[in-house]
Design a protein around this motif. Structure first.
Motif, PDB file in Angstrom:
ATOM      1  N   VAL A  44       0.848  -1.439  -0.212  1.00 25.34           N
ATOM      2  CA  VAL A  44      -0.001  -0.027   0.016  1.00 25.34           C
ATOM      3  C   VAL A  44       0.767   1.322  -0.022  1.00 25.34           C
ATOM      4  CG1 VAL A  44      -0.234   0.164   2.367  1.00 25.34           C
ATOM      5  CG2 VAL A  44      -2.016   0.989   0.992  1.00 25.34           C
ATOM      6  N   LYS A  45       0.248   2.369  -0.692  1.00 19.09           N
ATOM      7  CA  LYS A  45       0.912   3.621  -0.723  1.00 19.09           C
ATOM      8  C   LYS A  45      -0.168   4.857  -0.485  1.00 19.09           C
ATOM      9  CE  LYS A  45       4.531   2.051  -3.759  1.00 19.09           C
ATOM     10  NZ  LYS A  45       4.309   0.728  -2.859  1.00 19.09           N
ATOM     11  N   THR A  46       0.461   5.858   0.101  1.00 17.37           N
ATOM     12  CA  THR A  46      -0.674   6.988  -0.094  1.00 17.37           C
ATOM     13  C   THR A  46      -1.291   7.277  -1.370  1.00 17.37           C
ATOM     14  OG1 THR A  46       1.163   8.917  -0.164  1.00 17.37           O
ATOM     15  CG2 THR A  46       0.667   7.784   2.088  1.00 17.37           C
ATOM     16  N   PRO A  47      -2.241   7.997  -1.637  1.00 21.95           N
ATOM     17  CA  PRO A  47      -2.666   8.421  -2.881  1.00 21.95           C
ATOM     18  C   PRO A  47      -1.659   9.136  -3.490  1.00 21.95           C
ATOM     19  CG  PRO A  47      -4.662   8.604  -1.431  1.00 21.95           C
ATOM     20  CD  PRO A  47      -3.576   8.384  -0.599  1.00 21.95           C
ATOM     21  N   PHE A  48      -1.052  10.061  -2.940  1.00 18.75           N
ATOM     22  CA  PHE A  48      -0.098  10.997  -3.539  1.00 18.75           C
ATOM     23  C   PHE A  48       1.185  10.209  -4.077  1.00 18.75           C
ATOM     24  CE2 PHE A  48       3.838  13.586  -3.795  1.00 18.75           C
ATOM     25  CZ  PHE A  48       3.579  14.474  -4.577  1.00 18.75           C
ATOM     26  N   CYS A  49       1.882   9.208  -3.239  1.00 20.43           N
ATOM     27  CA  CYS A  49       2.881   8.277  -3.576  1.00 20.43           C
ATOM     28  C   CYS A  49       2.581   7.347  -4.499  1.00 20.43           C
ATOM     29  CB  CYS A  49       3.406   7.715  -2.363  1.00 20.43           C
ATOM     30  SG  CYS A  49       4.117   8.850  -0.961  1.00 20.43           S
ATOM     31  N   SER A  50       1.296   6.943  -4.648  1.00 17.55           N
ATOM     32  CA  SER A  50       1.011   5.990  -5.546  1.00 17.55           C
ATOM     33  C   SER A  50       0.757   6.495  -6.851  1.00 17.55           C
ATOM     34  CB  SER A  50      -0.413   5.162  -5.149  1.00 17.55           C
ATOM     35  OG  SER A  50      -0.742   4.466  -5.932  1.00 17.55           O
ATOM     36  N   THR A  51       0.014   7.601  -7.150  1.00 22.72           N
ATOM     37  CA  THR A  51      -0.285   8.064  -8.327  1.00 22.72           C
ATOM     38  C   THR A  51       0.004   9.403  -8.641  1.00 22.72           C
ATOM     39  OG1 THR A  51      -2.546   8.141  -7.733  1.00 22.72           O
ATOM     40  CG2 THR A  51      -2.175   6.156  -8.681  1.00 22.72           C
ATOM     41  N   LEU A  52       0.109  10.415  -7.876  1.00 23.42           N
ATOM     42  CA  LEU A  52       0.389  11.653  -8.116  1.00 23.42           C
ATOM     43  C   LEU A  52       1.542  12.216  -8.148  1.00 23.42           C
ATOM     44  CD1 LEU A  52      -2.842  12.725  -5.809  1.00 23.42           C
ATOM     45  CD2 LEU A  52      -2.912  12.425  -8.264  1.00 23.42           C
ATOM     46  N   CYS A  53       2.192  11.581  -7.252  1.00 22.22           N
ATOM     47  CA  CYS A  53       3.879  12.106  -7.102  1.00 22.22           C
ATOM     48  C   CYS A  53       4.465  12.257  -8.556  1.00 22.22           C
ATOM     49  CB  CYS A  53       4.725  11.288  -6.417  1.00 22.22           C
ATOM     50  SG  CYS A  53       6.218  11.856  -6.216  1.00 22.22           S
ATOM     51  N   PRO A  54       5.017  13.284  -9.191  1.00 23.85           N
ATOM     52  CA  PRO A  54       5.410  13.529 -10.401  1.00 23.85           C
ATOM     53  C   PRO A  54       6.620  12.756 -10.742  1.00 23.85           C
ATOM     54  CG  PRO A  54       5.240  15.733  -9.253  1.00 23.85           C
ATOM     55  CD  PRO A  54       4.593  14.794  -8.567  1.00 23.85           C
ATOM     56  N   ILE A  55       7.362  12.930  -9.413  1.00 24.75           N
ATOM     57  CA  ILE A  55       9.018  12.395  -9.518  1.00 24.75           C
ATOM     58  C   ILE A  55       8.748  10.895  -9.458  1.00 24.75           C
ATOM     59  CG2 ILE A  55      10.843  12.188  -7.988  1.00 24.75           C
ATOM     60  CD1 ILE A  55      10.057  14.811  -6.537  1.00 24.75           C
ATOM     61  N   ARG A  56       7.834  10.125  -8.673  1.00 24.06           N
ATOM     62  CA  ARG A  56       7.709   8.703  -8.899  1.00 24.06           C
ATOM     63  C   ARG A  56       7.348   8.399 -10.148  1.00 24.06           C
ATOM     64  NH1 ARG A  56       4.298   4.592  -7.536  1.00 24.06           N
ATOM     65  NH2 ARG A  56       5.234   3.003  -6.638  1.00 24.06           N
ATOM     66  N   GLN A  57       6.454   9.045 -10.789  1.00 28.48           N
ATOM     67  CA  GLN A  57       5.808   8.780 -11.969  1.00 28.48           C
ATOM     68  C   GLN A  57       6.742   8.899 -13.065  1.00 28.48           C
ATOM     69  OE1 GLN A  57       2.790   7.055 -12.278  1.00 28.48           O
ATOM     70  NE2 GLN A  57       2.905   7.315 -10.066  1.00 28.48           N
ATOM     71  N   CYS A  58       7.516   9.740 -13.048  1.00 29.60           N
ATOM     72  CA  CYS A  58       8.680  10.251 -14.050  1.00 29.60           C
ATOM     73  C   CYS A  58       9.617   9.176 -14.001  1.00 29.60           C
ATOM     74  CB  CYS A  58       9.394  11.426 -13.725  1.00 29.60           C
ATOM     75  SG  CYS A  58      10.880  11.798 -15.055  1.00 29.60           S
ATOM     76  N   ALA A  59      10.124   8.611 -12.765  1.00 32.52           N
ATOM     77  CA  ALA A  59      11.151   7.484 -12.664  1.00 32.52           C
ATOM     78  C   ALA A  59      10.651   6.300 -13.184  1.00 32.52           C
ATOM     79  CB  ALA A  59      11.609   7.499 -11.220  1.00 32.52           C
ATOM     80  N   LEU A  60       9.415   5.990 -12.832  1.00 34.55           N
ATOM     81  CA  LEU A  60       8.855   4.502 -13.337  1.00 34.55           C
ATOM     82  C   LEU A  60       8.628   4.605 -14.876  1.00 34.55           C
ATOM     83  CD1 LEU A  60       5.819   4.247 -10.407  1.00 34.55           C
ATOM     84  CD2 LEU A  60       8.306   3.030 -10.761  1.00 34.55           C
TER      85      LEU A  60
ATOM     86  N   GLY B  49      12.136   4.246 -16.143  1.00 30.80           N
ATOM     87  CA  GLY B  49      12.740   2.885 -16.006  1.00 30.80           C
ATOM     88  C   GLY B  49      13.801   3.198 -14.845  1.00 30.80           C
ATOM     89  N   PHE B  50      13.725   4.038 -14.214  1.00 31.96           N
ATOM     90  CA  PHE B  50      14.796   4.431 -13.101  1.00 31.96           C
ATOM     91  C   PHE B  50      14.503   4.016 -11.602  1.00 31.96           C
ATOM     92  CE2 PHE B  50      15.679   8.179 -15.928  1.00 31.96           C
ATOM     93  CZ  PHE B  50      16.808   7.529 -16.676  1.00 31.96           C
ATOM     94  N   ALA B  51      15.273   3.138 -10.932  1.00 32.35           N
ATOM     95  CA  ALA B  51      14.958   2.736  -9.644  1.00 32.35           C
ATOM     96  C   ALA B  51      14.742   4.052  -8.763  1.00 32.35           C
ATOM     97  CB  ALA B  51      15.748   1.862  -9.033  1.00 32.35           C
ATOM     98  N   THR B  52      15.587   4.918  -9.084  1.00 31.54           N
ATOM     99  CA  THR B  52      15.515   6.273  -8.163  1.00 31.54           C
ATOM    100  C   THR B  52      16.100   7.533  -9.039  1.00 31.54           C
ATOM    101  OG1 THR B  52      17.930   6.263  -7.440  1.00 31.54           O
ATOM    102  CG2 THR B  52      16.473   4.894  -5.828  1.00 31.54           C
ATOM    103  N   CYS B  53      15.813   8.491  -8.537  1.00 34.28           N
ATOM    104  CA  CYS B  53      16.548   9.614  -9.414  1.00 34.28           C
ATOM    105  C   CYS B  53      17.742   9.768  -9.710  1.00 34.28           C
ATOM    106  CB  CYS B  53      15.838  10.887  -8.756  1.00 34.28           C
ATOM    107  SG  CYS B  53      14.197  11.276  -8.854  1.00 34.28           S
ATOM    108  N   GLY B  54      18.676   9.165  -8.802  1.00 33.78           N
ATOM    109  CA  GLY B  54      19.979   9.009  -8.520  1.00 33.78           C
ATOM    110  C   GLY B  54      20.500   8.264 -10.088  1.00 33.78           C
ATOM    111  N   ASP B  55      19.615   7.581 -10.454  1.00 36.29           N
ATOM    112  CA  ASP B  55      19.834   6.867 -12.067  1.00 36.29           C
ATOM    113  C   ASP B  55      19.737   7.724 -13.240  1.00 36.29           C
ATOM    114  OD1 ASP B  55      20.347   4.443 -10.565  1.00 36.29           O
ATOM    115  OD2 ASP B  55      18.371   3.946 -10.497  1.00 36.29           O
ATOM    116  N   CYS B  56      19.123   8.748 -13.001  1.00 35.54           N
ATOM    117  CA  CYS B  56      18.695   9.580 -14.165  1.00 35.54           C
ATOM    118  C   CYS B  56      20.040  10.710 -14.439  1.00 35.54           C
ATOM    119  CB  CYS B  56      17.487  10.402 -13.660  1.00 35.54           C
ATOM    120  SG  CYS B  56      16.842  11.573 -14.915  1.00 35.54           S
ATOM    121  N   PRO B  57      20.285  10.631 -15.747  1.00 38.36           N
ATOM    122  CA  PRO B  57      21.127  11.835 -16.025  1.00 38.36           C
ATOM    123  C   PRO B  57      20.854  13.378 -15.999  1.00 38.36           C
ATOM    124  CG  PRO B  57      20.174  10.914 -17.996  1.00 38.36           C
ATOM    125  CD  PRO B  57      19.699  10.140 -16.763  1.00 38.36           C
ATOM    126  N   ASP B  58      19.503  13.567 -15.913  1.00 36.34           N
ATOM    127  CA  ASP B  58      19.003  14.894 -15.404  1.00 36.34           C
ATOM    128  C   ASP B  58      18.795  15.282 -14.162  1.00 36.34           C
ATOM    129  OD1 ASP B  58      18.719  14.882 -18.334  1.00 36.34           O
ATOM    130  OD2 ASP B  58      16.651  13.974 -18.503  1.00 36.34           O
TER     131      ASP B  58
END
Length: 112
Positions: free
Chosen positions: A59-75, A78-87
């Motif tokens: 389970v995740k909060t509604p924000f973490c599950s579907t609303l968080c733009p950071i999480r949605q971008c990484a998913l 295909g990045f596990a975390t933003c640390g994997d992103c060149p940007d």
């Protein structure tokens, strides 16, 4: 890196939503919902305060599950975390997290 480090570098292990979920603490859910509502200017109810961690199954909060733009971008990218992103260093979304929690960047990169 621990799985309880969120995609953005926040530490889910110390997150009140996760603690309330694991301990089934309704009083902590109420306090967290009130604080997050005030901080974000949106209504958050105690029943929304259920989360096992951003990168964990469950389970995740509604924000973490579907609303968080950071999480949605990484998913999506295909990045596990933003640390994997060149940007990461120029990203305004995750940059906002680092302003509020400078340790988040360090958790992802291992450097200051």
């Amino acid at each position: 890196m621990k799985n309880l480090i969120a995609i953005c570098g926040l530490d889910c292990e110390i997150c009140d939503a996760r603690i309330a979920t694991l301990t089934d603490d309704d009083a902590l859910r109420e306090r967290t919902a009130k604080a997050w509502s005030e901080m974000n200017g949106v209504p958050i109810t105690p029943d929304m305060i259920n989360c096992e961690g951003c990168r964990m199954e469950g389970v995740k909060t509604p924000f973490c599950s579907t609303l968080c733009p950071i999480r949605q971008c990484a998913l999506k990218r295909g990045f596990a975390t933003c640390g994997d992103c060149p940007d990461m260093e120029t990203c305004e979304n995750v940059g906002a997290v680092y302003k509020s929690d400078p340790e988040a960047r360090k958790r992802l990169t291992g450097r200051d």
